[in-house]
Scaffold this active site. Structure first.
Site, mmCIF file in Angstrom:
data_model
loop_
_atom_site.group_PDB
_atom_site.id
_atom_site.type_symbol
_atom_site.label_atom_id
_atom_site.label_comp_id
_atom_site.label_asym_id
_atom_site.label_seq_id
_atom_site.Cartn_x
_atom_site.Cartn_y
_atom_site.Cartn_z
ATOM 1 N N SER A 692 0.848 -1.255 0.049
ATOM 2 C CA SER A 692 0.120 -0.085 0.070
ATOM 3 C C SER A 692 0.841 1.439 -0.089
ATOM 4 O O SER A 692 0.246 2.426 -0.080
ATOM 5 C CB SER A 692 -1.090 -0.004 1.265
ATOM 6 O OG SER A 692 -0.193 0.056 2.309
ATOM 7 N N LYS A 735 -6.589 3.555 8.627
ATOM 8 C CA LYS A 735 -5.468 4.563 7.929
ATOM 9 C C LYS A 735 -6.037 6.062 8.172
ATOM 10 O O LYS A 735 -5.312 6.940 8.520
ATOM 11 C CB LYS A 735 -5.119 4.208 6.790
ATOM 12 C CG LYS A 735 -4.447 2.867 6.479
ATOM 13 C CD LYS A 735 -4.326 2.493 5.223
ATOM 14 C CE LYS A 735 -3.338 1.168 4.947
ATOM 15 N NZ LYS A 735 -3.257 0.759 3.458
#
Length: 793
Positions: A692, A735
């Protein structure tokens, strides 16, 4: 050879050159002495000895078995062997493995080695056969008779001595053969046997073996006497036990029982009241009869009594269905937990199904989330809502299957497994059992506990769960199992398949504030001996603690810091007797010290080559800085920061994508060939992996190569492809919450992660600006500051 060996298949090997006819193949042995006329197995493991044996079998030749002087010598040479050995026929050759072979040999005649032949991969020797003496006389005959009597008496005293050996000894008519046979089977050291082998004259040989057999005979006689005395002692104990049992019977008949009969009657009544299933009751009655026949002084008495206590105290009876009030359950969940609306809804659905179908097979709920988000307390709330006992079993560090299934009763100190122990502690078969930290079980030489958990958590099997200690089935189908975990990756797939996963994510700053005001402050007041109203902490102080002194997914560190503040206030109350203390934001630095966390994004991204990424960890989300630098070189890519394999591949893909789009980005392709690119992810002691960070790496490389800074208010996540597409990633909610907590006001996410937008708390969505990325071009346009205008001359 006299007999052809019945050898098992030997691996095909390259044929060795023939052995000279006047030489003998020598097989050195470490601790075995072969005698003439004796059949004995020999194990060989060294390559030279194996090669010698195979050559002898191949050419159907006799061998010479010789004892080496030093048994620790792995590669004996001619000088390391005794001079006298025995010529032997190989009756059978067995290749047990690549490194261990077995020979069954029959001794033929003594052999004295005179010299060795070189040039072969094994020992080869010449020498002379030593003939057996044929002398006779009264001295020899007397020694012969004495030795045979000793040998036969030894065989009588040795337990399980073969009758064939006794018949062989009795049938030997030659003194030398009797001495050799006795020495071969006598339990003496190899050097003593070699001494007898090297003694050729009959009188000295017979004297030596008579001395050794006489000593051995005395040892066996003494051992036999000791054994007889021990057996007599045991017989006396058995006699006493029988008499004691008869005395107890007489006392019961006379009504003089000292309590043993009352204890048996008490246990029998307890078995009747326990409502055991028929199979279990039969087993309990059987053990009770054993207990009745066992003396109280016996160690087995305590084992049987403990087993019966376990059977009696377990809740065997089928519990009556309890009434479930959904409205009351909703009040309990709201009172115990703030937020978690989706989680509460799923729990209420679970309770509603249990109310409508109490006999149905309920799913196993697994709460997964970072530490400190309330997984264990949710289990307690479910127990309160169901009005059932709650019991917790910690599985962290469990690596022995017996901790789940129990130990068999053959072991000293055996106990049932943790599951049965927890049910006994709860006192109800329909308890709520929380299996805490199920992701931290391990396996070892004692078995795999996660495999044992398959039966426990399978509604189709746990109705007949069998604990090794109990030895009878126990119905676990009425137990409400709830499990907790921090991460799913370490839970085996079959076990994960049996559970319904409910994810608990990190708390937002607003949720932490409400939890602190409603629960944590009050709890710490009580823990530190303070009364309600003695200490007040205003909202600004709590927000400051949340933002500057803690950075976590849950609220454990927040509670510790509030406890620190309360302890400081408690000291002031105890010392000065202050009636009421108010804690404001300005008071925190004097109590908690300097702030531990600050907005690093603005400081780090003020120079080109630094991008702010977003990462997911088992304890919540976090921000991740990607730093890139360009130095003169030859086009190498240098990666540091303890990156995993996937993250390294992301960096390589990002650099390849930058090179592909160098013209569009305004980068001179020639400069790339003359420069080394160094990509570093700080916190180098922490392992990092995952795809990611691809977008952040691409932006960091583009920033350093175009000399454009990355916006300090922006964080990003997403995987990239070599075509420039931004691919979706996981952990979006965690996140984004971490970005908001770190002071970020703008996040760039993959466009294909729009489905995760609704999972983000509204409080966080209101604070952030979202940029959705289809391609890396969108990221360049949104993240990089405008290029610097050239200065006019």
């Amino acid at each position: 050879m006299d007999d052809a060996p019945t050898a098992e298949p030997i691996a095909a090997k390259e044929a060795a050159r023939p052995v000279p006819t006047d030489a003998f193949i020598v097989v050195p042995v470490r601790s075995t002495v072969l005698f003439p006329e004796v059949v004995m197995p020999i194990t060989i493991t060294r390559p030279a000895a194996i090669a010698a044996a195979q050559q002898a079998v191949r050419e159907q030749r006799q061998i010479v078995v010789v004892l080496q002087r030093d048994p620790e010598n792995a590669d004996p040479r001619p000088g390391d062997l005794h001079e006298i050995g025995v010529v032997a026929n190989v009756l059978r050759y067995i290749a047990a493995s690549d490194t261990e072979h077995h020979l069954i040999c029959q001794g033929v005649q003594r052999f004295r080695i005179s010299d060795f032949v070189d040039g072969f991969p094994f020992l080869l020797a010449r020498g002379l056969h030593v003939p057996e003496p044929t002398e006779t006389g009264t001295e020899i005959e007397a020694r012969f008779v004495n030795l045979r009597q000793q040998a036969l008496e030894i065989l009588e005293l040795v337990p399980q001595a073969p009758a064939e050996l006794r018949a062989t000894i009795a049938g030997i008519s030659q003194p030398g053969a009797l001495a050799d046979m006795s020495a071969a089977y006598l339990d003496i050291a190899p050097p003593e046997k070699q001494d007898i082998l090297e003694t050729i004259p009959l009188v000295p040989r017979l004297d030596k073996i008579i001395t050794l057999t006489g000593h051995r005979l005395q040892v066996l006689r003494l051992s036999h006497e000791i054994g007889a005395q021990t057996q007599a002692t045991f017989s006396e104990r058995q006699r006493q036990a029988v008499l004691r049992e008869q005395l107890a019977t007489i006392q019961r008949e006379l009504g003089e029982d000292e309590g043993g009969g009352a204890e048996i009657a008490e246990l029998s009544a307890a078995i009747d009241k326990a409502n055991m299933p028929e199979e279990v009751a039969a087993q309990a009655r059987k053990e009770l009869r054993r207990l009745q026949r066992t003396p109280e002084a016996s160690g087995e008495y305590g084992m049987i009594r403990a087993y019966l206590d376990w059977l009696i105290e377990l809740p065997w009876a089928t519990p009556a269905p309890a009434e479930i009030d959904i409205a009351e359950a909703r009040k309990i969940l709201d009172a115990d937990h703030y937020g978690l609306d989706k989680i509460k809804t799923r729990i209420l659905e679970y309770l509603a199904v249990r109310k409508l179908a109490p006999e149905g097979k309920a799913p196993i709920l697994c709460f997964v989330g970072p530490p400190g988000v309330g997984k264990t307390s949710l289990g307690r709330s479910i127990a309160r809502a169901l009005n059932r006992p709650f019991v917790r079993v910690s599985l962290g560090g469990t690596h022995d299957e017996a901790e789940i299934r129990g130990h068999r009763r053959t072991y000293v100190g055996a106990l049932p497994g943790n599951i049965i122990q927890a049910i006994r502690k709860a006192g109800a078969r329909d308890c709520v059992m929380m299996l805490d930290e199920i992701d931290k079980m391990g396996s070892g030489i004692q078995g795999d506990p996660s495999a044992a958990m398959l039966e426990v958590l399978d509604p189709e099997q746990n109705a007949t769960f069998r604990d090794n200690y109990l030895g009878v089935p126990f119905d676990l189908s009425r137990v409400t199992f709830i499990t907790t975990a921090n991460a799913l990756e370490t839970i085996p797939g079959p076990l994960r398949d049996r559970m319904e996963i409910i994810a608990l994510s990190a708390y937002t700053a607003g949720e932490k504030l409400q939890i602190a005001k409603r629960y944590l402050v009050r709890r710490q007041l009580e823990a530190n001996g303070l009364k309600e109203g003695q200490v007040e902490i205003d909202d600004a102080a709590l927000i400051r603690i949340i933002q500057a002194y803690t950075r976590e997914a849950g609220v454990r560190w927040l509670e510790r810091e509030i406890g620190h503040v309360m302890r400081s206030a408690a000291m002031r109350v105890a010392e000065g007797g202050e009636v009421k203390i108010h804690i404001g934001e300005a008071d925190l630095e004097g109590i908690l010290g300097q702030t531990r966390f600050e907005n690093e994004a603005a400081m780090r991204t003020t120079v080109p080559g630094v991008a702010t990424g977003l990462a997911w960890t088992p304890v919540g989300g976090d921000i991740l800085f990607i730093e890139a630098a360009k130095t003169p070189g030859n086009g190498k890519l240098i990666l540091t920061g303890q990156l995993g394999e996937v993250m390294r591949e992301s960096a390589q893909a990002a650099l390849s994508l930058v090179k592909t789009r160098a013209g569009e980005l305004g980068i001179d392709p020639a400069s790339l060939e003359k420069s080394d690119i160094h990509v570093h992810v700080p916190a180098g002691a922490t392992p990092k992996d995952g795809p990611s960070a691809g977008v952040a790496m691409f932006i960091a490389l583009t920033s350093v190569l175009t000399d454009r800074t990355v916006r300090s208010d922006t964080a990003m996540t997403g995987e990239i492809s070599l075509r420039g597409l931004v691919l979706p990633v996981g952990g979006i909610k965690e996140k984004v919450i971490a970005a908001s907590a770190a002071g970020i006001t703008r996040v760039m996410l993959p466009a294909r992660n729009r489905r995760d937008y609704d999972d983000i708390p509204q409080e966080v969505r209101d604070k952030l600006e979202f940029v959705w990325l289809e391609k890396v071009d969108d990221a360049v346009a949104a993240a990089l500051a405008p290029a610097k205008s050239p200065v006019a001359a």
